[in-house]
Write an enzyme that holds these catalytic residues in place. Structure first.
Site, short mmCIF file in Angstrom:
data_model
loop_
_atom_site.label_atom_id
_atom_site.label_comp_id
_atom_site.label_asym_id
_atom_site.label_seq_id
_atom_site.Cartn_x
_atom_site.Cartn_y
_atom_site.Cartn_z
N HIS A 233 -19.44 50.64 22.98
CA HIS A 233 -20.27 50.11 24.06
C HIS A 233 -20.58 51.26 25.02
CE1 HIS A 233 -20.93 47.52 27.64
NE2 HIS A 233 -21.11 46.54 26.80
N ASP B 41 -9.95 48.98 23.14
CA ASP B 41 -10.79 48.10 23.94
C ASP B 41 -10.79 46.72 23.29
OD1 ASP B 41 -12.85 46.63 24.99
OD2 ASP B 41 -14.39 48.17 24.71
N GLN C 229 -13.82 42.39 23.05
CA GLN C 229 -14.41 41.44 22.10
C GLN C 229 -13.38 40.73 21.24
OE1 GLN C 229 -17.44 40.29 21.86
NE2 GLN C 229 -18.18 41.60 23.50
N LYS D 282 -14.36 37.20 29.00
CA LYS D 282 -14.69 37.05 27.58
C LYS D 282 -13.81 35.99 26.93
CE LYS D 282 -17.14 41.10 27.30
NZ LYS D 282 -18.57 41.19 27.06
N CYS E 230 -26.14 47.39 24.58
CA CYS E 230 -25.40 48.52 25.15
C CYS E 230 -24.80 49.41 24.05
CB CYS E 230 -24.27 48.07 26.08
SG CYS E 230 -24.78 47.01 27.40
C1 LIG Z 1 -16.63 46.06 23.40
C2 LIG Z 1 -16.87 45.96 24.87
N1 LIG Z 1 -16.27 46.84 25.69
C3 LIG Z 1 -16.45 46.77 27.03
C4 LIG Z 1 -17.25 45.84 27.61
C5 LIG Z 1 -17.42 45.84 29.10
O1 LIG Z 1 -16.72 44.78 29.68
P1 LIG Z 1 -16.81 44.47 31.23
O2 LIG Z 1 -18.28 44.49 31.56
O3 LIG Z 1 -16.21 43.11 31.38
O4 LIG Z 1 -16.07 45.53 31.96
C6 LIG Z 1 -17.88 44.89 26.81
C7 LIG Z 1 -18.74 43.86 27.42
O5 LIG Z 1 -19.80 43.52 26.99
C8 LIG Z 1 -17.69 44.96 25.40
O6 LIG Z 1 -18.29 44.09 24.59
#
Ligand SMILES: Cc1ncc(COP(=O)(O)O)c(C=O)c1O
Lengths: 404, 141
Positions: free
Chosen positions: A121, A198, A201, A224, A362
């Site tokens: 991301h 991370d 998801q 999420k 993203c």
């Molecule tokens: C794989 C992944 N990492 C990080 C994020 C960012 O999360 P947050 O916006 O809650 O900090 C997302 C959110 O869409 C994501 O899908």
């Protein structure tokens, strides 16, 4: 017994209409909807025991502190974490990543290497690029393959004694690919590198056991997984958290303050400067309770059925191509229909009440890999139904007819 | 026809439909009648930013009237730009600069577009007017 009809009654938003039609919410990878139990928890906090925590002698403050700390313990237990102070409350995944990246700025030196994956991301690529700029470290990228999986041979070739940190998402938000994080963790440790995972998801689909996984850091966002926005958690092994410098200065994170010197508070407070999102932290715990009451095995089974059904039905549409076809994947389908812009499909299905996401999600490097400008992404949660998938597929078919 | 008269015509056309699915169908049809920009003119300086989809827009002066051509990779976006061009095509730069685009609200188009598309629409109007300003200056010189 898993009863999707009963579960749906917990989510007030699922009964609303959009554009005059029954809402079909298939944008769960962006954020999940919230059950009444979590909404009630938020209302209850502000109606009954709102107070600032960790600093008051009065009863309300004590009560709020106790519930907040109990929530930290829920998170600890849920993720299989050894000690409660290894759970740091954050504002979300992005915040957690930045704490680690900032901390490594004082550890890395010129020529050190950081490995990230091509499936990341944007919010996860930028902090590492910034870190490399300030430290002179080098960013290496694990390439992906046509199925949307990571090339593990290439990963092992990238690992070397210069590797200090590996960063990878457990599950790709665009493709749904489940990455082999156990294997990746072992291999990283063999060269003495730390690994940050991370879980943004994965946490809504899979209950990770971090004690077994043995990763050094893990980050996620409550929103999420049926919790509120603006709160999340960073797990770090105690030794690592002791070693990393604090990210932000402020109240709560200090021990002694004089104008000459400040000594920092111990874990977890060192990383929790200022008044935290007390309500959010408490509601995060309520969300975890809610999901566990349903059970992650039941959730996985239902979502797999939705994924299989939707995949089959979509592939029956002429000219439709799915991106992300690894065997190990969660309930995310990214697709395009030949000759039609994803944005157009998203617009028409929205008019039919179906919420999907369109664009790059993203993840521009993934789009560049497939040489496409974007995709339509449908992501299913445990509260979605087979009937909703029928409505979604019919909407896509109608869009295709209108647009070609 | 004046810009105002064409706008009235469009408001009437869109009012004939009962729901937004039909209006989108009509927009897609309008997109098919869009005067297309030449392939070699699809250059970066003719691209409009601010859309999930790409839009190319070009303008020429024929006599004292403006003639527009455009294209997009998304068909609904093509429909939107076609609506705008229909109102501005074969008009003088000064007529374009003195016109407003309130008819878009009267059609109800803006509220039925996603936020990104609404931004794109605003950028398109800006670019159309920018061409008009440039040609107005040329006519005056
Ligand atoms: C794989 C992944 N990492 C990080 C994020 C960012 O999360 P947050 O916006 O809650 O900090 C997302 C959110 O869409 C994501 O899908």
């Amino acid at each position: 017994m898993f009863d999707v009809t009963a579960i749906r009654k917990d989510f007030p938003i699922l009964s609303r209409k959009v554009n005059g039609r029954q809402l079909v919410y298939l944008d769960n990878a962006a954020t999940s909807q919230k059950p009444q139990q979590v909404i009630d928890c938020i209302v209850d906090y502000y109606s009954s025991y709102n107070a600032n925590i960790h600093r008051g002698v009065h009863a309300l403050s004590q009560e709020a502190t106790d519930v907040y700390e109990a929530s930290r313990k829920k998170i600890q237990t849920h993720f299989g974490i050894a000690k409660p102070h290894e759970v740091i409350f954050t504002s979300g995944t992005t915040h957690g990543i930045n704490i680690v990246a900032n901390g490594f700025a004082s550890i890395l030196s010129t020529g050190d290497e950081i490995i990230v994956s091509q499936l990341e991301h944007h919010s996860n690529i930028v902090p590492w690029q910034m870190l490399c700029k300030t430290t002179g470290a080098i960013l290496r990228v694990i390439p992906m393959n046509q199925e949307g999986g990571l090339d593990m041979d290439a990963y092992q070739e990238l690992l070397c004694s210069k590797t200090k940190l590996v960063f990878v998402n457990h599950i790709s938000n665009t493709l749904g690919t489940i990455n082999p994080i156990e294997f990746m963790t072992q291999k990283a440790h063999q060269v003495g590198a730390a690994i940050l995972i991370d879980g943004a998801q994965s946490c809504s689909h899979i209950k990770p056991d971090l004690a077994v996984l043995d990763c050094d850091f893990y980050v996620t966002s409550a929103h999420k997984m049926c919790g509120p926005t603006g709160v999340g958690m960073l797990y770090g092994k105690e030794a690592w958290l002791e070693k990393l410098p604090p990210f932000q200065g402020g109240g709560e994170m200090i021990d002694q303050v004089t104008f000459e010197q400040t000594t920092y508070a111990g874990l977890p407070h060192k990383f929790e400067a200022g008044t935290p999102n007390v309500c959010g932290g408490i509601a995060f715990g309520a969300a975890i309770d809610y999901l566990n009451a349903i059970g992650f095995d039941a959730i996985a089974k239902h979502e797999e059925a939705l994924l299989d059904y939707a995949t089959k039905k979509l592939l029956a549409i002429d000219g439709l191509k799915i991106y992300g076809t690894t065997k190990e994947k969660t309930s995310v389908i990214s697709f395009n229909i030949e000759g039609i812009h994803p944005y157009d499909i998203g617009t028409i299905v929205d008019k039919l009440g179906v919420a999907v996401r369109t664009g790059q999600h993203c993840t521009q490097p993934i789009m560049d890999f497939f040489n496409i400008s974007g995709t339509v992404r449908a992501s299913f949660a445990f509260y979605n139904t087979i009937e909703e998938i029928d409505i979604f597929v019919a909407a896509v078919e109608r869009a295709k007819m209108m647009l070609s | 026809m004046t810009i105002k008269a064409i706008q009235e015509e469009l408001i009437e056309e869109f009012a004939m439909f009962d729901d937004w699915m039909q209006r989108y169908e009509y927009m897609i049809d309008l997109g098919k009648s869009l005067p297309l920009i030449d392939k070699q003119n699809k250059t970066d300086d003719r691209v409009i930013k601010g859309c999930q989809s790409k839009v190319w827009l070009d303008a020429e002066l024929k006599g004292d009237k403006m003639v527009f051509s455009a294209d997009s990779d998304a068909i609904i976006t093509k429909g939107i730009i076609a609506i705008l061009i229909r109102t501005f095509n074969n008009q003088t730069p000064s007529a374009i600069l003195n016109s407003n685009t309130d008819f878009i609200d009267q059609i109800g188009l803006k509220e039925h577009l996603s936020a990104t598309r609404a931004n794109g629409l605003t950028s398109m109007i800006k670019k159309l007017k920018l061409y008009a300003t440039a040609y107005q200056a040329k006519l005056n010189s």
